[in-house]
Motif scaffolding. Structure first.
Motif, PDB file in Angstrom:
ATOM      1  N   LYS A   1     -15.199  44.964  38.210  1.00  0.00           N
ATOM      2  CA  LYS A   1     -14.756  46.306  38.577  1.00  0.00           C
ATOM      3  C   LYS A   1     -15.500  47.404  37.826  1.00  0.00           C
ATOM      4  N   ILE A   2     -16.369  47.011  36.901  1.00  0.00           N
ATOM      5  CA  ILE A   2     -17.035  47.982  36.028  1.00  0.00           C
ATOM      6  C   ILE A   2     -18.528  48.031  36.335  1.00  0.00           C
ATOM      7  N   GLU A   3     -19.028  49.223  36.558  1.00  0.00           N
ATOM      8  CA  GLU A   3     -20.467  49.439  36.679  1.00  0.00           C
ATOM      9  C   GLU A   3     -20.882  50.415  35.585  1.00  0.00           C
ATOM     10  N   PHE A   4     -21.814  49.996  34.724  1.00  0.00           N
ATOM     11  CA  PHE A   4     -22.195  50.819  33.573  1.00  0.00           C
ATOM     12  C   PHE A   4     -23.473  51.596  33.862  1.00  0.00           C
ATOM     13  N   ARG A   5     -23.475  52.854  33.433  1.00  0.00           N
ATOM     14  CA  ARG A   5     -24.658  53.701  33.548  1.00  0.00           C
ATOM     15  C   ARG A   5     -24.946  54.286  32.174  1.00  0.00           C
ATOM     16  N   GLU A   6     -26.031  53.846  31.549  1.00  0.00           N
ATOM     17  CA  GLU A   6     -26.430  54.386  30.250  1.00  0.00           C
ATOM     18  C   GLU A   6     -27.137  55.707  30.483  1.00  0.00           C
ATOM     19  N   ASP A   7     -26.476  56.791  30.092  1.00  0.00           N
ATOM     20  CA  ASP A   7     -27.020  58.103  30.419  1.00  0.00           C
ATOM     21  C   ASP A   7     -26.282  59.169  29.632  1.00  0.00           C
ATOM     22  N   ASP A   8     -26.967  60.266  29.369  1.00  0.00           N
ATOM     23  CA  ASP A   8     -26.326  61.481  28.891  1.00  0.00           C
ATOM     24  C   ASP A   8     -25.620  62.082  30.098  1.00  0.00           C
ATOM     25  N   VAL A   9     -24.304  62.084  30.081  1.00  0.00           N
ATOM     26  CA  VAL A   9     -23.555  62.482  31.278  1.00  0.00           C
ATOM     27  C   VAL A   9     -23.944  63.880  31.746  1.00  0.00           C
ATOM     28  N   LEU A  10     -24.307  64.756  30.818  1.00  0.00           N
ATOM     29  CA  LEU A  10     -24.651  66.124  31.190  1.00  0.00           C
ATOM     30  C   LEU A  10     -26.011  66.223  31.854  1.00  0.00           C
ATOM     31  N   GLN A  11     -26.826  65.187  31.722  1.00  0.00           N
ATOM     32  CA  GLN A  11     -28.150  65.167  32.339  1.00  0.00           C
ATOM     33  C   GLN A  11     -28.206  64.216  33.533  1.00  0.00           C
ATOM     34  N   SER A  12     -27.106  63.557  33.817  1.00  0.00           N
ATOM     35  CA  SER A  12     -27.113  62.536  34.863  1.00  0.00           C
ATOM     36  C   SER A  12     -27.131  63.174  36.244  1.00  0.00           C
ATOM     37  N   GLY A  13     -27.746  62.495  37.160  1.00  0.00           N
ATOM     38  CA  GLY A  13     -27.819  62.987  38.533  1.00  0.00           C
ATOM     39  C   GLY A  13     -26.751  62.367  39.406  1.00  0.00           C
ATOM     40  N   LEU A  14     -25.500  62.421  38.969  1.00  0.00           N
ATOM     41  CA  LEU A  14     -24.423  61.837  39.745  1.00  0.00           C
ATOM     42  C   LEU A  14     -24.263  62.592  41.066  1.00  0.00           C
ATOM     43  N   PRO A  15     -24.033  61.883  42.152  1.00  0.00           N
ATOM     44  CA  PRO A  15     -23.958  62.541  43.468  1.00  0.00           C
ATOM     45  C   PRO A  15     -22.750  63.462  43.601  1.00  0.00           C
ATOM     46  N   ASP A  16     -22.900  64.487  44.403  1.00  0.00           N
ATOM     47  CA  ASP A  16     -21.789  65.390  44.692  1.00  0.00           C
ATOM     48  C   ASP A  16     -20.667  64.637  45.408  1.00  0.00           C
ATOM     49  N   GLU A  17     -19.433  65.003  45.087  1.00  0.00           N
ATOM     50  CA  GLU A  17     -18.235  64.471  45.754  1.00  0.00           C
ATOM     51  C   GLU A  17     -18.302  62.951  45.906  1.00  0.00           C
ATOM     52  N   SER A  18     -18.625  62.290  44.799  1.00  0.00           N
ATOM     53  CA  SER A  18     -18.824  60.835  44.810  1.00  0.00           C
ATOM     54  C   SER A  18     -17.685  60.075  44.144  1.00  0.00           C
ATOM     55  N   ALA A  19     -16.624  60.781  43.693  1.00  0.00           N
ATOM     56  CA  ALA A  19     -15.552  60.108  42.952  1.00  0.00           C
ATOM     57  C   ALA A  19     -14.190  60.624  43.385  1.00  0.00           C
ATOM     58  N   GLU A  20     -13.212  59.737  43.343  1.00  0.00           N
ATOM     59  CA  GLU A  20     -11.828  60.105  43.624  1.00  0.00           C
ATOM     60  C   GLU A  20     -11.042  60.397  42.354  1.00  0.00           C
TER      61      GLU A  20
END
Length: 240
Positions: A103-122
């Protein structure tokens, strides 16, 4: 020699990579178990709907909120953990979370610099990561939270805070500023990294200003305090 910038992402990553081996035990013992109580309360603050099944854990650290999150909200099928310290995540998966790794997917990243997609989370949840940011970084985090949430999505943040109005505050500060560094020095023989907790918490104050920043993005927000202000949090939702 100039003092290091304790909010620089590289500095923060190195501190928590060095802390990874002993972080869980140290935080639980030296908080007298309150960190686990507050993580549980943060999971409750999410107030998820049945259709809220996947989301982000920002500054995920050792993932100690995941058991509380999954127990409280069994509909959650996917947690995307974002953290700048891979050392923390690797220790967590090995010691705590092997049974929920699917159930866990890890992303090693500075969250403030990450390119997380718009409207991608509930949902977005985060426990004890706010103090490692300064105000301008908090503002960017608030905007990121609004951007990645889908309409109707929920969020909850909690952080150890400085209880300025509590009459026992001097004892609390003595615990953070004097006792914890000595425990690390004599029992853990560390690099005084855990002593940073007191400095970060004192600088952070509480989550009230971060709550205002979240509200300024258009999110519905509610500020809360726990145990006389020793922890504070903010929760809410993105309007549909």
């Amino acid at each position: 020699m100039s003092s290091p910038d304790i909010y620089d992402p590289t500095y923060v990553r190195d501190v928590f990579d060095r802390c990874a081996d002993q972080y869980i035990a140290f935080s639980n013992v030296c908080s007298l178990g309150f960190t686990q109580i507050w993580r549980s309360q943060c999971a409750e603050m999410l107030d998820l709907l049945p259709e809220h099944q996947q989301g982000y854990d920002f500054m995920a650290g050792t993932g100690e909120v995941w058991p509380h999150l999954l127990a409280k909200w069994p509909q959650v099928t996917s947690i995307h953990a974002v953290d700048i310290s891979s050392g923390m995540h690797q220790k967590a998966m090995k010691r705590l979370h092997a049974m929920r790794a699917h159930k866990i997917e890890f992303r090693e990243d500075d969250v403030l610099q990450s390119g997380l997609p718009d409207e991608s989370a509930e949902f977005v949840i985060s426990t004890f990561g706010l103090k490692t940011f300064k105000p301008e970084q908090h503002e960017r985090l608030a905007k990121l939270t609004e951007r990645v949430l889908r309409p109707g999505g929920r969020f909850a943040y909690i952080e150890a805070s400085d209880p300025t109005d509590w009459w026992l505050r001097p004892l609390y500060r003595f615990h953070l500023d004097t006792i914890l560094p000595q425990v690390e020095r004599f029992l853990l023989k560390g690099a005084q990294d855990f002593a940073m907790i007191g400095e970060y918490s004192a600088n952070f104050g509480n989550a009230r200003e971060f709550a205002r920043m979240l509200g300024d993005t258009g999110l519905n927000t509610e500020y809360r305090e726990f145990f006389f202000g020793c922890a504070s949090g903010v929760c809410g939702s993105k309007p549909c």
